[in-house]
Design an enzyme around this catalytic site. Sequence first.
Site, PDB file in Angstrom:
ATOM      1  N   ASN A 143       0.793  -1.007  -0.009  1.00  0.00           N
ATOM      2  CA  ASN A 143      -0.463  -0.142   0.163  1.00  0.00           C
ATOM      3  C   ASN A 143       1.332   1.554  -0.031  1.00  0.00           C
ATOM      4  O   ASN A 143       1.726   1.262   1.018  1.00  0.00           O
ATOM      5  CB  ASN A 143      -1.034   0.228   1.392  1.00  0.00           C
ATOM      6  CG  ASN A 143      -1.663   1.384   1.187  1.00  0.00           C
ATOM      7  OD1 ASN A 143      -1.773   1.576   0.648  1.00  0.00           O
ATOM      8  ND2 ASN A 143      -2.363   1.270   2.476  1.00  0.00           N
ATOM      9  N   TRP A 144       1.079   2.175  -1.041  1.00  0.00           N
ATOM     10  CA  TRP A 144       1.671   3.306  -1.181  1.00  0.00           C
ATOM     11  C   TRP A 144       1.356   4.492  -0.427  1.00  0.00           C
ATOM     12  O   TRP A 144       2.271   5.646  -0.179  1.00  0.00           O
ATOM     13  CB  TRP A 144       2.350   3.391  -3.133  1.00  0.00           C
ATOM     14  CG  TRP A 144       3.185   2.720  -3.668  1.00  0.00           C
ATOM     15  CD1 TRP A 144       3.865   1.176  -2.858  1.00  0.00           C
ATOM     16  CD2 TRP A 144       3.611   1.998  -5.028  1.00  0.00           C
ATOM     17  NE1 TRP A 144       4.041   0.193  -3.817  1.00  0.00           N
ATOM     18  CE2 TRP A 144       4.337   0.665  -5.053  1.00  0.00           C
ATOM     19  CE3 TRP A 144       2.380   2.827  -5.588  1.00  0.00           C
ATOM     20  CZ2 TRP A 144       4.768   0.245  -6.252  1.00  0.00           C
ATOM     21  CZ3 TRP A 144       3.806   2.641  -7.231  1.00  0.00           C
ATOM     22  CH2 TRP A 144       4.672   1.379  -7.002  1.00  0.00           C
ATOM     23  N   LYS A 145       0.181   4.471  -0.368  1.00  0.00           N
ATOM     24  CA  LYS A 145      -0.733   5.433   0.313  1.00  0.00           C
ATOM     25  C   LYS A 145      -0.294   6.642  -0.409  1.00  0.00           C
ATOM     26  O   LYS A 145      -0.304   6.738  -2.210  1.00  0.00           O
ATOM     27  CB  LYS A 145      -0.274   5.752   1.900  1.00  0.00           C
ATOM     28  CG  LYS A 145      -0.150   4.598   2.535  1.00  0.00           C
ATOM     29  CD  LYS A 145      -0.443   4.298   3.623  1.00  0.00           C
ATOM     30  CE  LYS A 145       0.091   2.995   4.155  1.00  0.00           C
ATOM     31  NZ  LYS A 145       0.289   3.554   6.587  1.00  0.00           N
ATOM     32  N   HIS A 194      -9.241   0.848   5.024  1.00  0.00           N
ATOM     33  CA  HIS A 194      -8.196   1.040   6.206  1.00  0.00           C
ATOM     34  C   HIS A 194      -8.252   1.900   7.715  1.00  0.00           C
ATOM     35  O   HIS A 194      -8.872   2.730   6.936  1.00  0.00           O
ATOM     36  CB  HIS A 194      -7.177   1.790   5.337  1.00  0.00           C
ATOM     37  CG  HIS A 194      -5.982   1.692   5.511  1.00  0.00           C
ATOM     38  ND1 HIS A 194      -5.565   2.768   5.843  1.00  0.00           N
ATOM     39  CD2 HIS A 194      -4.773   0.884   5.164  1.00  0.00           C
ATOM     40  CE1 HIS A 194      -3.799   2.370   6.543  1.00  0.00           C
ATOM     41  NE2 HIS A 194      -3.685   1.022   5.852  1.00  0.00           N
ATOM     42  N   GLU A 205      -6.947   3.692   8.427  1.00  0.00           N
ATOM     43  CA  GLU A 205      -6.584   5.890   8.166  1.00  0.00           C
ATOM     44  C   GLU A 205      -7.951   6.265   6.907  1.00  0.00           C
ATOM     45  O   GLU A 205      -8.132   7.343   7.362  1.00  0.00           O
ATOM     46  CB  GLU A 205      -5.750   6.134   6.713  1.00  0.00           C
ATOM     47  CG  GLU A 205      -4.048   5.476   7.544  1.00  0.00           C
ATOM     48  CD  GLU A 205      -2.713   5.218   7.412  1.00  0.00           C
ATOM     49  OE1 GLU A 205      -2.932   5.368   5.892  1.00  0.00           O
ATOM     50  OE2 GLU A 205      -1.838   4.570   7.560  1.00  0.00           O
ATOM     51  N   GLU A 213      -5.646  -5.283  10.937  1.00  0.00           N
ATOM     52  CA  GLU A 213      -4.385  -4.860  11.515  1.00  0.00           C
ATOM     53  C   GLU A 213      -4.693  -3.428  12.121  1.00  0.00           C
ATOM     54  O   GLU A 213      -5.379  -2.571  12.168  1.00  0.00           O
ATOM     55  CB  GLU A 213      -4.309  -3.528   9.473  1.00  0.00           C
ATOM     56  CG  GLU A 213      -4.029  -4.282   8.422  1.00  0.00           C
ATOM     57  CD  GLU A 213      -3.852  -2.740   7.770  1.00  0.00           C
ATOM     58  OE1 GLU A 213      -2.329  -3.814   7.133  1.00  0.00           O
ATOM     59  OE2 GLU A 213      -4.117  -1.705   7.311  1.00  0.00           O
ATOM     60  N   GLY A 217       2.823   1.634  10.719  1.00  0.00           N
ATOM     61  CA  GLY A 217       3.662   3.382  10.623  1.00  0.00           C
ATOM     62  C   GLY A 217       4.046   3.365  12.066  1.00  0.00           C
ATOM     63  O   GLY A 217       5.093   4.643  11.845  1.00  0.00           O
ATOM     64  N   SER A 276       3.867  -2.722   9.682  1.00  0.00           N
ATOM     65  CA  SER A 276       4.931  -2.512  10.311  1.00  0.00           C
ATOM     66  C   SER A 276       5.523  -3.856   9.441  1.00  0.00           C
ATOM     67  O   SER A 276       7.049  -4.023  10.721  1.00  0.00           O
ATOM     68  CB  SER A 276       5.336  -1.791  12.122  1.00  0.00           C
ATOM     69  OG  SER A 276       4.271  -0.698  12.162  1.00  0.00           O
ATOM     70  N   GLY A 291       2.693  -1.034   3.771  1.00  0.00           N
ATOM     71  CA  GLY A 291       2.642   0.106   3.926  1.00  0.00           C
ATOM     72  C   GLY A 291       3.761   0.700   3.358  1.00  0.00           C
ATOM     73  O   GLY A 291       5.152   0.506   2.603  1.00  0.00           O
ATOM     74  N   GLY A 292       5.018   0.806   4.402  1.00  0.00           N
ATOM     75  CA  GLY A 292       6.304   2.130   4.345  1.00  0.00           C
ATOM     76  C   GLY A 292       7.386   0.797   3.153  1.00  0.00           C
ATOM     77  O   GLY A 292       7.514   1.397   3.534  1.00  0.00           O
TER      78      GLY A 292
HETATM   79  C1  PEP Z   1      -0.349   0.089   6.033  1.00  0.00           C
HETATM   80  O1  PEP Z   1      -1.167   0.956   5.756  1.00  0.00           O
HETATM   81  O2  PEP Z   1      -2.270  -0.952   5.734  1.00  0.00           O
HETATM   82  C2  PEP Z   1       0.553  -0.233   6.719  1.00  0.00           C
HETATM   83  C3  PEP Z   1       0.463  -1.200   7.307  1.00  0.00           C
HETATM   84  O3  PEP Z   1       1.111   0.054   6.721  1.00  0.00           O
HETATM   85  P1  PEP Z   1       2.585  -0.363   6.888  1.00  0.00           P
HETATM   86  O4  PEP Z   1       2.980  -1.316   7.200  1.00  0.00           O
HETATM   87  O5  PEP Z   1       3.801   1.018   7.127  1.00  0.00           O
HETATM   88  O6  PEP Z   1       2.324  -0.420   8.926  1.00  0.00           O
END
Ligand code: PEP
Length: 258
Positions: free
Chosen positions: A12-14, A98, A100, A170, A176, A215, A236-237
Amino acid sequence: MIEQRRMLIAGNWKMNLSLDEAVELAASMMEYSSATAKLDIALFPPAVYIERISSLLEHSPIIVGAQNIHPEEAGAFTGEISSKMVLTSGGQMVILGHSERRHIFAETDEFICAKVKRAILSELTPVLCIGETIDQRDAGETNRVLKRQLEGSLDGITIEFPGELVLAYEPVWAIGTGRVATPEQAQEAHAFIREWMDGRFGRAGRDCRILYGGSVKPDNAAGILTQADIDGALVGGASLKSLSFGGIIIEALKILER
Ligand code: PEP
């Protein structure tokens, strides 16, 4: 149809990367195309890049998806994108619910459910995200929250095949933050979700893929991905660099090749 519970590593590049950076990252991910003999890889770029990234990956088995859609088919919804726009741009999946979107944009389970319905109707595979906050976990409410989100976000939904729906557990406190759930915490939540899916949808629900997100990095991926009810990762990251996203794919492959 997608093979049942085939591992899925999704990035997920957000709201990150310039177009050039996004193209460069997607191109570098082609190096991992051969991994799709064993698992699925999906990239979720910002919506405006979907068409470009899908064209670039046209001859690659890497799946492209969107980070959101609107529940309506079309209409006066300035700034929104529809399932048809995603599909006709080459997208095959969509992340919905999600944290967010739930927390920053105040999306309710009811609204998310309407999106899930639209996605399934459009044959766009939803990746439905659920997860508790740290306060809810500390109060011992994790399963109650997961149940409420599952009931609300899947209200009135029917699925015939496990491939029609992907779930992502999640925990909000792990997204994050660098604070990954322990493999045991993740497995416990996944087992609860799978049991709920079994009760609600029977065989098709029990065999839906459930990803862990929060993470995930190459150095913690193995502990998570070896858990019985974890079918992949939503990243994500670490999906913003081919080395770290590729590192997670390599860890997943090692498990599958054991
Ligand atoms: C996400 O945004 O779905 C996510 C899991 O982010 P991260 O890996 O950065 O925690």
